[in-house]
Write a protein that holds these residues in place. Structure first.
Motif, PDB file in Angstrom:
ATOM      1  N   LYS A  46       0.869  -1.179   0.000  1.00  0.00           N
ATOM      2  CA  LYS A  46       0.000   0.000   0.000  1.00  0.00           C
ATOM      3  C   LYS A  46       0.905   1.227   0.000  1.00  0.00           C
ATOM      4  O   LYS A  46       1.674   1.435   0.939  1.00  0.00           O
ATOM      5  N   SER A  47       0.824   2.029  -1.010  1.00  0.00           N
ATOM      6  CA  SER A  47       1.728   3.160  -1.134  1.00  0.00           C
ATOM      7  C   SER A  47       1.250   4.341  -0.297  1.00  0.00           C
ATOM      8  O   SER A  47       0.156   4.862  -0.495  1.00  0.00           O
ATOM      9  N   LYS A  48       2.081   4.762   0.667  1.00  0.00           N
ATOM     10  CA  LYS A  48       1.757   5.926   1.504  1.00  0.00           C
ATOM     11  C   LYS A  48       2.111   7.227   0.790  1.00  0.00           C
ATOM     12  O   LYS A  48       1.536   8.270   1.040  1.00  0.00           O
ATOM     13  N   SER A  49       3.136   7.167  -0.070  1.00  0.00           N
ATOM     14  CA  SER A  49       3.489   8.249  -0.987  1.00  0.00           C
ATOM     15  C   SER A  49       3.994   7.565  -2.248  1.00  0.00           C
ATOM     16  O   SER A  49       4.193   6.347  -2.265  1.00  0.00           O
ATOM     17  N   THR A  50       4.167   8.309  -3.317  1.00  0.00           N
ATOM     18  CA  THR A  50       4.641   7.680  -4.547  1.00  0.00           C
ATOM     19  C   THR A  50       5.873   6.839  -4.238  1.00  0.00           C
ATOM     20  O   THR A  50       6.861   7.341  -3.704  1.00  0.00           O
ATOM     21  N   SER A  51       5.796   5.555  -4.545  1.00  0.00           N
ATOM     22  CA  SER A  51       6.818   4.599  -4.120  1.00  0.00           C
ATOM     23  C   SER A  51       7.536   3.973  -5.311  1.00  0.00           C
ATOM     24  O   SER A  51       6.900   3.401  -6.198  1.00  0.00           O
ATOM     25  N   HIS A  52       8.852   4.083  -5.282  1.00  0.00           N
ATOM     26  CA  HIS A  52       9.729   3.461  -6.276  1.00  0.00           C
ATOM     27  C   HIS A  52      10.362   2.257  -5.576  1.00  0.00           C
ATOM     28  O   HIS A  52      11.092   2.403  -4.597  1.00  0.00           O
ATOM     29  N   ILE A  53      10.061   1.060  -6.079  1.00  0.00           N
ATOM     30  CA  ILE A  53      10.414  -0.181  -5.385  1.00  0.00           C
ATOM     31  C   ILE A  53      11.111  -1.143  -6.341  1.00  0.00           C
ATOM     32  O   ILE A  53      10.774  -1.230  -7.526  1.00  0.00           O
ATOM     33  N   LEU A  54      12.096  -1.866  -5.807  1.00  0.00           N
ATOM     34  CA  LEU A  54      12.781  -2.926  -6.549  1.00  0.00           C
ATOM     35  C   LEU A  54      12.715  -4.207  -5.730  1.00  0.00           C
ATOM     36  O   LEU A  54      12.908  -4.182  -4.512  1.00  0.00           O
ATOM     37  N   ILE A  55      12.440  -5.330  -6.399  1.00  0.00           N
ATOM     38  CA  ILE A  55      12.397  -6.641  -5.741  1.00  0.00           C
ATOM     39  C   ILE A  55      13.302  -7.619  -6.482  1.00  0.00           C
ATOM     40  O   ILE A  55      13.248  -7.725  -7.714  1.00  0.00           O
ATOM     41  N   ILE A  56      14.126  -8.324  -5.711  1.00  0.00           N
ATOM     42  CA  ILE A  56      14.944  -9.410  -6.240  1.00  0.00           C
ATOM     43  C   ILE A  56      14.349 -10.713  -5.719  1.00  0.00           C
ATOM     44  O   ILE A  56      14.342 -10.967  -4.508  1.00  0.00           O
ATOM     45  N   GLU A  57      13.832 -11.537  -6.622  1.00  0.00           N
ATOM     46  CA  GLU A  57      13.163 -12.786  -6.273  1.00  0.00           C
ATOM     47  C   GLU A  57      14.055 -13.953  -6.674  1.00  0.00           C
ATOM     48  O   GLU A  57      14.636 -13.953  -7.755  1.00  0.00           O
ATOM     49  N   MET A  58      14.174 -14.950  -5.779  1.00  0.00           N
ATOM     50  CA  MET A  58      15.154 -16.017  -6.025  1.00  0.00           C
ATOM     51  C   MET A  58      14.760 -17.295  -5.301  1.00  0.00           C
ATOM     52  O   MET A  58      13.825 -17.303  -4.479  1.00  0.00           O
ATOM     53  N   LYS A  59      15.485 -18.372  -5.584  1.00  0.00           N
ATOM     54  CA  LYS A  59      15.300 -19.629  -4.876  1.00  0.00           C
ATOM     55  C   LYS A  59      15.697 -19.448  -3.413  1.00  0.00           C
ATOM     56  O   LYS A  59      16.656 -18.761  -3.104  1.00  0.00           O
ATOM     57  N   LYS A  60      14.952 -20.075  -2.525  1.00  0.00           N
ATOM     58  CA  LYS A  60      15.259 -20.001  -1.097  1.00  0.00           C
ATOM     59  C   LYS A  60      16.529 -20.797  -0.792  1.00  0.00           C
ATOM     60  O   LYS A  60      16.616 -21.989  -1.102  1.00  0.00           O
ATOM     61  N   THR A  61      17.514 -20.128  -0.181  1.00  0.00           N
ATOM     62  CA  THR A  61      18.748 -20.778   0.245  1.00  0.00           C
ATOM     63  C   THR A  61      19.185 -20.186   1.573  1.00  0.00           C
ATOM     64  O   THR A  61      18.720 -19.124   1.981  1.00  0.00           O
TER      65      THR A  61
END
Length: 237
Positions: free
Chosen positions: A217-232
């Protein structure tokens, strides 16, 4: 499982021309309990002053991605590549058996970029470089995948089972992201503030996500990056 990382508690460095926030142990910041998150070894949030930069230096056996937040980043390397990228653009380098490169800011203003290192799925690969100029509107209120494994179909492919997504979410908007069984993700609140599963993130905070879907839920304009990977597991000292 979710774990917030407040940027105030991250490593820091100030060399005058370069100011950095270290999400994981790097350079003069060492924390044996914070060496990595799965195959994600480094995220440095770098501010590089105008007409300065990193001189020629070597790397090997690492997948390196640079994501420009502000300003411009100029790349040169020992396999003949030269290029300049700006806000929202991405640069990739597979260091493999060894490559040296420079990174400079030849612009008039301070540059900010995220330097991301992931461990490759094998050592001794042939060095490689690429960059891509993604359109900003393609991440507006929706996920834009900017990096995939070599089996993926996005412009930048790395030698690891990992994916990178970016987003700019308008204030008071919501969006979800699924992190399924056997997977984990590392989220960086690059700009703005948001609430994620009742956890508030501010500018430059981060969130570890393990096998749990999230709603942002964006409280202000949000610039976001996500790195998704295998669980290790985390590395040992």
């Amino acid at each position: 499982m979710l774990r917030k990382l407040d940027n105030k508690n991250m490593g820091r460095s100030d060399l005058g021309w370069l100011q950095s926030i270290f999400h994981f142990s790097f350079a003069n910041y060492y924390n044996r309990n914070n060496m990595n998150f799965g195959v994600l070894r480094v995220i440095n949030d770098d501010l590089v002053k105008a007409n300065t930069g990193f001189e020629m230096h070597p790397h090997r056996d690492m997948e390196i991605i640079s994501y420009v937040v502000d300003g411009e980043l100029n790349h040169g390397d020992t396999i003949g590549n030269k290029n300049t990228i700006t806000r929202g653009h991405v640069q990739y380098m597979s260091a493999g058996t060894g490559i040296s490169h420079t990174e400079h800011n030849y612009g008039d203003t301070t540059a900010r970029f995220l330097q991301i290192w992931l461990l490759p799925n094998e050592k001794g690969l042939t060095p490689n470089y690429g960059d891509y100029r993604f359109k900003w509107e393609d991440r507006k209120n929706k996920w834009l995948q900017i990096v995939s494994s070599v089996k993926g179909d996005v412009p930048i492919k790395i030698n690891q089972d990992a994916n990178i997504y970016v987003l700019e979410l308008d204030k008071d908007r919501k969006i979800d992201f699924k992190v399924g069984e056997g997977r984990q993700s590392y989220l960086v609140q690059i700009e703005g503030s948001s609430e994620i599963n009742n956890i508030v993130l501010n500018d430059k905070d981060a969130l570890e996500i393990v096998e749990e879907d999230i709603i942002i839920k964006s409280k202000s304009t949000s610039h976001i990056l996500i790195i998704e990977m295998k669980k290790t597991k985390k590395m040992e000292e």
